[in-house]
Write a protein that holds these residues in place. Sequence first.
Motif, PDB file in Angstrom:
ATOM      1  N   GLN A  12    -120.836  40.577  43.402  1.00 60.17           N
ATOM      2  CA  GLN A  12    -121.154  41.500  42.325  1.00 60.17           C
ATOM      3  C   GLN A  12    -119.996  42.425  41.983  1.00 60.17           C
ATOM      4  O   GLN A  12    -120.015  43.082  40.955  1.00 60.17           O
ATOM      5  N   LYS A  13    -118.994  42.480  42.824  1.00 61.51           N
ATOM      6  CA  LYS A  13    -117.865  43.361  42.552  1.00 61.51           C
ATOM      7  C   LYS A  13    -117.024  42.820  41.401  1.00 61.51           C
ATOM      8  O   LYS A  13    -116.885  41.611  41.224  1.00 61.51           O
ATOM      9  N   LYS A  14    -116.462  43.731  40.634  1.00 63.73           N
ATOM     10  CA  LYS A  14    -115.736  43.357  39.422  1.00 63.73           C
ATOM     11  C   LYS A  14    -114.247  43.186  39.700  1.00 63.73           C
ATOM     12  O   LYS A  14    -113.657  43.946  40.459  1.00 63.73           O
ATOM     13  N   LYS A  15    -113.650  42.217  39.047  1.00 61.41           N
ATOM     14  CA  LYS A  15    -112.198  42.145  38.966  1.00 61.41           C
ATOM     15  C   LYS A  15    -111.778  42.976  37.754  1.00 61.41           C
ATOM     16  O   LYS A  15    -112.271  42.754  36.646  1.00 61.41           O
ATOM     17  N   VAL A  16    -110.896  43.920  37.970  1.00 59.70           N
ATOM     18  CA  VAL A  16    -110.535  44.877  36.928  1.00 59.70           C
ATOM     19  C   VAL A  16    -109.056  44.741  36.591  1.00 59.70           C
ATOM     20  O   VAL A  16    -108.199  44.715  37.495  1.00 59.70           O
ATOM     21  N   HIS A  17    -108.763  44.657  35.305  1.00 58.95           N
ATOM     22  CA  HIS A  17    -107.381  44.663  34.819  1.00 58.95           C
ATOM     23  C   HIS A  17    -107.044  46.097  34.423  1.00 58.95           C
ATOM     24  O   HIS A  17    -107.637  46.641  33.487  1.00 58.95           O
ATOM     25  N   LEU A  18    -106.097  46.683  35.125  1.00 62.33           N
ATOM     26  CA  LEU A  18    -105.789  48.105  34.942  1.00 62.33           C
ATOM     27  C   LEU A  18    -104.481  48.293  34.181  1.00 62.33           C
ATOM     28  O   LEU A  18    -103.405  47.942  34.671  1.00 62.33           O
ATOM     29  N   PHE A  19    -104.590  48.856  32.980  1.00 65.06           N
ATOM     30  CA  PHE A  19    -103.432  49.285  32.209  1.00 65.06           C
ATOM     31  C   PHE A  19    -103.193  50.763  32.503  1.00 65.06           C
ATOM     32  O   PHE A  19    -104.079  51.473  32.982  1.00 65.06           O
ATOM     33  N   TYR A  20    -102.005  51.267  32.171  1.00 64.86           N
ATOM     34  CA  TYR A  20    -101.686  52.651  32.500  1.00 64.86           C
ATOM     35  C   TYR A  20    -100.568  53.162  31.604  1.00 64.86           C
ATOM     36  O   TYR A  20     -99.760  52.392  31.074  1.00 64.86           O
ATOM     37  N   CYS A  21    -100.535  54.476  31.424  1.00 61.99           N
ATOM     38  CA  CYS A  21     -99.432  55.099  30.696  1.00 61.99           C
ATOM     39  C   CYS A  21     -98.231  55.230  31.633  1.00 61.99           C
ATOM     40  O   CYS A  21     -98.354  55.097  32.861  1.00 61.99           O
ATOM     41  N   LEU A  22     -97.079  55.522  31.068  1.00 63.71           N
ATOM     42  CA  LEU A  22     -95.853  55.565  31.869  1.00 63.71           C
ATOM     43  C   LEU A  22     -95.914  56.637  32.958  1.00 63.71           C
ATOM     44  O   LEU A  22     -95.471  56.422  34.088  1.00 63.71           O
ATOM     45  N   ASP A  23     -96.472  57.799  32.636  1.00 63.32           N
ATOM     46  CA  ASP A  23     -96.550  58.875  33.618  1.00 63.32           C
ATOM     47  C   ASP A  23     -97.362  58.475  34.846  1.00 63.32           C
ATOM     48  O   ASP A  23     -97.134  58.988  35.944  1.00 63.32           O
ATOM     49  N   CYS A  24     -98.310  57.568  34.664  1.00 66.21           N
ATOM     50  CA  CYS A  24     -99.256  57.231  35.732  1.00 66.21           C
ATOM     51  C   CYS A  24     -98.885  55.969  36.502  1.00 66.21           C
ATOM     52  O   CYS A  24     -99.721  55.447  37.256  1.00 66.21           O
ATOM     53  N   GLU A  25     -97.685  55.492  36.350  1.00 69.44           N
ATOM     54  CA  GLU A  25     -97.330  54.226  37.003  1.00 69.44           C
ATOM     55  C   GLU A  25     -97.487  54.304  38.525  1.00 69.44           C
ATOM     56  O   GLU A  25     -98.045  53.396  39.157  1.00 69.44           O
ATOM     57  N   GLU A  26     -97.004  55.377  39.133  1.00 78.12           N
ATOM     58  CA  GLU A  26     -97.097  55.493  40.587  1.00 78.12           C
ATOM     59  C   GLU A  26     -98.553  55.532  41.050  1.00 78.12           C
ATOM     60  O   GLU A  26     -98.933  54.855  42.016  1.00 78.12           O
ATOM     61  N   LEU A  27     -99.390  56.315  40.365  1.00 82.90           N
ATOM     62  CA  LEU A  27    -100.801  56.383  40.721  1.00 82.90           C
ATOM     63  C   LEU A  27    -101.472  55.036  40.495  1.00 82.90           C
ATOM     64  O   LEU A  27    -102.303  54.602  41.313  1.00 82.90           O
ATOM     65  N   ALA A  28    -101.132  54.347  39.407  1.00 80.93           N
ATOM     66  CA  ALA A  28    -101.717  53.031  39.137  1.00 80.93           C
ATOM     67  C   ALA A  28    -101.397  52.047  40.254  1.00 80.93           C
ATOM     68  O   ALA A  28    -102.263  51.266  40.674  1.00 80.93           O
ATOM     69  N   ARG A  29    -100.182  52.087  40.753  1.00 79.70           N
ATOM     70  CA  ARG A  29     -99.807  51.179  41.848  1.00 79.70           C
ATOM     71  C   ARG A  29    -100.584  51.511  43.122  1.00 79.70           C
ATOM     72  O   ARG A  29    -100.975  50.613  43.879  1.00 79.70           O
ATOM     73  N   LYS A  30    -100.824  52.789  43.361  1.00 78.60           N
ATOM     74  CA  LYS A  30    -101.623  53.176  44.529  1.00 78.60           C
ATOM     75  C   LYS A  30    -103.074  52.708  44.378  1.00 78.60           C
ATOM     76  O   LYS A  30    -103.698  52.292  45.353  1.00 78.60           O
ATOM     77  N   ILE A  31    -103.603  52.794  43.155  1.00 84.18           N
ATOM     78  CA  ILE A  31    -104.969  52.331  42.914  1.00 84.18           C
ATOM     79  C   ILE A  31    -105.062  50.829  43.161  1.00 84.18           C
ATOM     80  O   ILE A  31    -105.987  50.344  43.826  1.00 84.18           O
ATOM     81  N   ALA A  32    -104.097  50.069  42.625  1.00 84.13           N
ATOM     82  CA  ALA A  32    -104.114  48.615  42.797  1.00 84.13           C
ATOM     83  C   ALA A  32    -103.990  48.222  44.260  1.00 84.13           C
ATOM     84  O   ALA A  32    -104.546  47.203  44.692  1.00 84.13           O
ATOM     85  N   ALA A  33    -103.270  49.044  45.040  1.00 91.01           N
ATOM     86  CA  ALA A  33    -103.095  48.750  46.470  1.00 91.01           C
ATOM     87  C   ALA A  33    -104.395  48.932  47.252  1.00 91.01           C
ATOM     88  O   ALA A  33    -104.507  48.474  48.389  1.00 91.01           O
ATOM     89  N   GLN A  34    -105.378  49.592  46.654  1.00 88.11           N
ATOM     90  CA  GLN A  34    -106.649  49.833  47.326  1.00 88.11           C
ATOM     91  C   GLN A  34    -107.544  48.598  47.354  1.00 88.11           C
ATOM     92  O   GLN A  34    -108.452  48.508  48.181  1.00 88.11           O
ATOM     93  N   SER A  35    -107.313  47.656  46.432  1.00 90.56           N
ATOM     94  CA  SER A  35    -108.242  46.543  46.308  1.00 90.56           C
ATOM     95  C   SER A  35    -107.566  45.337  45.690  1.00 90.56           C
ATOM     96  O   SER A  35    -106.813  45.464  44.716  1.00 90.56           O
ATOM     97  N   ASP A  36    -107.875  44.149  46.226  1.00 85.04           N
ATOM     98  CA  ASP A  36    -107.382  42.903  45.643  1.00 85.04           C
ATOM     99  C   ASP A  36    -108.071  42.599  44.316  1.00 85.04           C
ATOM    100  O   ASP A  36    -107.653  41.688  43.591  1.00 85.04           O
ATOM    101  N   LEU A  37    -109.129  43.332  44.007  1.00 86.46           N
ATOM    102  CA  LEU A  37    -109.868  43.104  42.771  1.00 86.46           C
ATOM    103  C   LEU A  37    -109.243  43.813  41.574  1.00 86.46           C
ATOM    104  O   LEU A  37    -109.696  43.643  40.447  1.00 86.46           O
TER     105      LEU A  37
END
Length: 326
Positions: A12-37
Amino acid sequence: MEENSKTVSVTQKKKVHLFYCLDCEELARKIAAQSDLITLQSINWRNFADGFPNLYINNAHDIRGQHVAFLASFSSPAVIFEQISVIYLLPRLFVASFTLVLPFFPTGSFERMEEEGDVATAFTMARILSNIPISRGGPTSLVIYDIHALQERFYFGDHVLPLFETGIPLLKKRLQQLADANNIVVAFPDDGAWKRFHKLLDEFPVVVCTKVREDDKRIVRLKEGNPAGYHVVIVDDLVQSGGTLIECQKVLAAHGAVKVSAYVTHGVFPKHSWERFMHQNNEGSEKAFEYFWITDSCPQTVKAIGNRAPFEVLSLAGSIAEALQI
């Protein structure tokens, strides 16, 4: 039977495609590192010769039928338009669902409707976000952390589903790691902070400060509680210049606090006002604040101060990753 139920919950868990603004690149990478989904996607953030945005969403065909999210940072009016342009387009690319993560809702701190002619900028921003097109999955999910004023929760229209999260669990986890974890008192700089957070921190003794007007000055005083002998942690949703926090620290120290620290979810700090909290610069005091915890909701602040004492950054990455599964 138990093994089958576990299998169902995983599927039931979702695979999510995460886009991000330039300022948030570091945070986006940390979020992606939390889950293979969670898979990071990219946008070409370009400009035409006249300065207006020339944007391109990469892999637009590949996200059809997929769950999509965008991590935004409205750090200045200059970057809002280009991000709104992307935010309005993504749900229209035949995606299964769309989630907007805006950790800090910036205009909320300027909502001061005191006389005819004042402009409700927080309400205006809420109206803009409320008109995000509906995706195939329905209204946009809007994730915001510790919105400044409680009434702003009701500014959003029916075309978005606001999910209001908090950074307080990050603070509580960090406090448990301190050597003096059993000697903590939580202080609120005013009644507004108490209303926002006291139910989330009800396991701690509480001190409440208040601002009173004397002549032309606003002075912070102790309203209730006893800080004597404790490590006192001031808790609020955001900091701008930091003047109130500094005055609150002085009052707490004068009433016997052995240490004073601070936590805010949003370290805005315009015009480098964070510099006044640095241990070597703190108005004649080596360590007025033992710790100053912020989250990475304001990425430009994180880039400026890093983890230089007394600052520590508590990342929202894990919390955001969990919110994307709701």
